[in-house]
Design a protein around this motif. Sequence first.
Motif, PDB file in Angstrom:
ATOM      1  N   ARG A 104      -7.571  -0.961  -6.080  1.00 37.27           N
ATOM      2  CA  ARG A 104      -8.305  -1.820  -6.666  1.00 37.27           C
ATOM      3  C   ARG A 104      -7.908  -1.810  -8.307  1.00 37.27           C
ATOM      4  O   ARG A 104      -7.760  -2.852  -9.168  1.00 37.27           O
ATOM      5  CB  ARG A 104      -9.780  -1.400  -7.113  1.00 37.27           C
ATOM      6  CG  ARG A 104     -10.701  -1.714  -5.961  1.00 37.27           C
ATOM      7  CD  ARG A 104     -11.930  -1.526  -6.002  1.00 37.27           C
ATOM      8  NE  ARG A 104     -12.970  -1.958  -5.027  1.00 37.27           N
ATOM      9  CZ  ARG A 104     -13.236  -1.061  -3.911  1.00 37.27           C
ATOM     10  NH1 ARG A 104     -13.085   0.464  -4.085  1.00 37.27           N
ATOM     11  NH2 ARG A 104     -13.749  -1.257  -3.017  1.00 37.27           N
ATOM     12  N   VAL A 105      -7.388  -0.672  -8.871  1.00 42.10           N
ATOM     13  CA  VAL A 105      -6.934  -0.534 -10.076  1.00 42.10           C
ATOM     14  C   VAL A 105      -5.602  -1.591 -10.321  1.00 42.10           C
ATOM     15  O   VAL A 105      -5.242  -2.235 -11.098  1.00 42.10           O
ATOM     16  CB  VAL A 105      -6.567   0.743 -10.841  1.00 42.10           C
ATOM     17  CG1 VAL A 105      -5.510   0.923 -11.860  1.00 42.10           C
ATOM     18  CG2 VAL A 105      -7.828   1.509 -11.062  1.00 42.10           C
ATOM     19  N   LEU A 106      -4.770  -1.456  -9.399  1.00 38.86           N
ATOM     20  CA  LEU A 106      -3.416  -2.394  -9.353  1.00 38.86           C
ATOM     21  C   LEU A 106      -3.606  -3.582  -9.131  1.00 38.86           C
ATOM     22  O   LEU A 106      -3.014  -4.372 -10.041  1.00 38.86           O
ATOM     23  CB  LEU A 106      -2.473  -1.763  -7.794  1.00 38.86           C
ATOM     24  CG  LEU A 106      -1.171  -2.699  -7.839  1.00 38.86           C
ATOM     25  CD1 LEU A 106      -1.181  -3.707  -7.060  1.00 38.86           C
ATOM     26  CD2 LEU A 106      -0.363  -2.348  -8.695  1.00 38.86           C
ATOM     27  N   ILE A 107      -4.754  -4.142  -8.438  1.00 39.67           N
ATOM     28  CA  ILE A 107      -5.017  -5.613  -8.418  1.00 39.67           C
ATOM     29  C   ILE A 107      -5.389  -5.838  -9.833  1.00 39.67           C
ATOM     30  O   ILE A 107      -4.844  -7.297 -10.192  1.00 39.67           O
ATOM     31  CB  ILE A 107      -6.300  -5.743  -7.397  1.00 39.67           C
ATOM     32  CG1 ILE A 107      -5.657  -5.383  -5.835  1.00 39.67           C
ATOM     33  CG2 ILE A 107      -6.826  -7.148  -7.401  1.00 39.67           C
ATOM     34  CD1 ILE A 107      -6.619  -5.418  -4.913  1.00 39.67           C
ATOM     35  N   ALA A 108      -6.313  -5.106 -10.416  1.00 39.23           N
ATOM     36  CA  ALA A 108      -6.817  -5.759 -11.611  1.00 39.23           C
ATOM     37  C   ALA A 108      -5.688  -5.897 -12.724  1.00 39.23           C
ATOM     38  O   ALA A 108      -5.372  -6.668 -13.581  1.00 39.23           O
ATOM     39  CB  ALA A 108      -7.973  -4.906 -12.081  1.00 39.23           C
TER      40      ALA A 108
ATOM     41  N   CYS B 137       0.726  -1.256  -0.062  1.00 38.58           N
ATOM     42  CA  CYS B 137       0.040  -0.019   0.021  1.00 38.58           C
ATOM     43  C   CYS B 137       0.971   1.471   0.124  1.00 38.58           C
ATOM     44  O   CYS B 137       0.444   2.120  -0.750  1.00 38.58           O
ATOM     45  CB  CYS B 137      -0.969   0.008   1.009  1.00 38.58           C
ATOM     46  SG  CYS B 137      -2.307  -1.229   1.015  1.00 38.58           S
ATOM     47  N   SER B 138       2.216   1.130   0.571  1.00 35.93           N
ATOM     48  CA  SER B 138       2.922   2.402   0.626  1.00 35.93           C
ATOM     49  C   SER B 138       3.508   2.654  -0.955  1.00 35.93           C
ATOM     50  O   SER B 138       3.611   3.787  -1.269  1.00 35.93           O
ATOM     51  CB  SER B 138       4.150   2.184   1.575  1.00 35.93           C
ATOM     52  OG  SER B 138       3.717   1.788   2.854  1.00 35.93           O
ATOM     53  N   LEU B 139       3.739   1.694  -1.548  1.00 33.68           N
ATOM     54  CA  LEU B 139       4.414   1.765  -2.686  1.00 33.68           C
ATOM     55  C   LEU B 139       3.114   2.074  -3.760  1.00 33.68           C
ATOM     56  O   LEU B 139       3.627   2.990  -4.694  1.00 33.68           O
ATOM     57  CB  LEU B 139       4.779   0.408  -3.439  1.00 33.68           C
ATOM     58  CG  LEU B 139       6.154   0.026  -2.864  1.00 33.68           C
ATOM     59  CD1 LEU B 139       6.217  -1.533  -3.058  1.00 33.68           C
ATOM     60  CD2 LEU B 139       7.209   0.860  -3.079  1.00 33.68           C
ATOM     61  N   ILE B 140       1.956   1.677  -3.585  1.00 32.55           N
ATOM     62  CA  ILE B 140       0.816   2.148  -4.428  1.00 32.55           C
ATOM     63  C   ILE B 140       0.456   3.648  -4.075  1.00 32.55           C
ATOM     64  O   ILE B 140       0.370   4.597  -4.960  1.00 32.55           O
ATOM     65  CB  ILE B 140      -0.473   1.476  -4.126  1.00 32.55           C
ATOM     66  CG1 ILE B 140      -0.336  -0.316  -4.558  1.00 32.55           C
ATOM     67  CG2 ILE B 140      -1.636   1.847  -4.473  1.00 32.55           C
ATOM     68  CD1 ILE B 140      -1.352  -0.814  -3.979  1.00 32.55           C
ATOM     69  N   LYS B 141       0.665   4.087  -3.043  1.00 31.58           N
ATOM     70  CA  LYS B 141       0.636   5.600  -2.439  1.00 31.58           C
ATOM     71  C   LYS B 141       1.378   6.335  -3.257  1.00 31.58           C
ATOM     72  O   LYS B 141       1.350   7.436  -3.551  1.00 31.58           O
ATOM     73  CB  LYS B 141       0.325   5.700  -0.950  1.00 31.58           C
ATOM     74  CG  LYS B 141       0.258   7.028  -0.445  1.00 31.58           C
ATOM     75  CD  LYS B 141      -0.862   7.621  -0.800  1.00 31.58           C
ATOM     76  CE  LYS B 141      -1.299   8.954   0.248  1.00 31.58           C
ATOM     77  NZ  LYS B 141      -1.501   9.989  -0.683  1.00 31.58           N
TER      78      LYS B 141
END
Length: 164
Positions: A87-91, A50-54
């Motif tokens: 959600r976009v990262l997951i998909a 989550c830190s990397l996504i942010k």
Amino acid sequence: MRPSGGVGPLESRNVVMDGHKRTSIRLEPSMWQALEAIGQREGLTINALCSLIKERLDRQRERAALEPGAKPQTAAEKKSTFTSAVRVLIASYFVQAATEPGHQKAGHGLGDPFVGTPFDLPRDASGDSGGGGGGIPSEDPGLPGSTRPAGVKSRALGDARMEM
């Protein structure tokens, strides 16, 4: 591992980003399961992921703000998109990982898009899904969510196939 949570209800969990910033995220159980699977495969905790996504989301916003004619975002707009970014990262992660051999092994492309998803219906004793998919446990534990061994055809949509 068969998805057990399905579509809802949303689950709130706290994540700690950058080692100290705590925030709450609400995702469907299947999205939490996918996020955990990504973290496991990449050797990251959910907090680190989550830190990397942010971090990536912030960089993306910075670049967008520098584009000619860009309008400044309000704090509410910035805050409301983090869960969407997850959600976009997951998909995107799983779309990028999808290969033809992987699809075949999971039983995809046989007219039943629900194979291995929370919408996959269990088969009865005769092997009939009753119109919704597998239920036969996968013989390959390396395919999370797979419920039908390769080569077992779907009966969910009969013989209907889309011709292109």
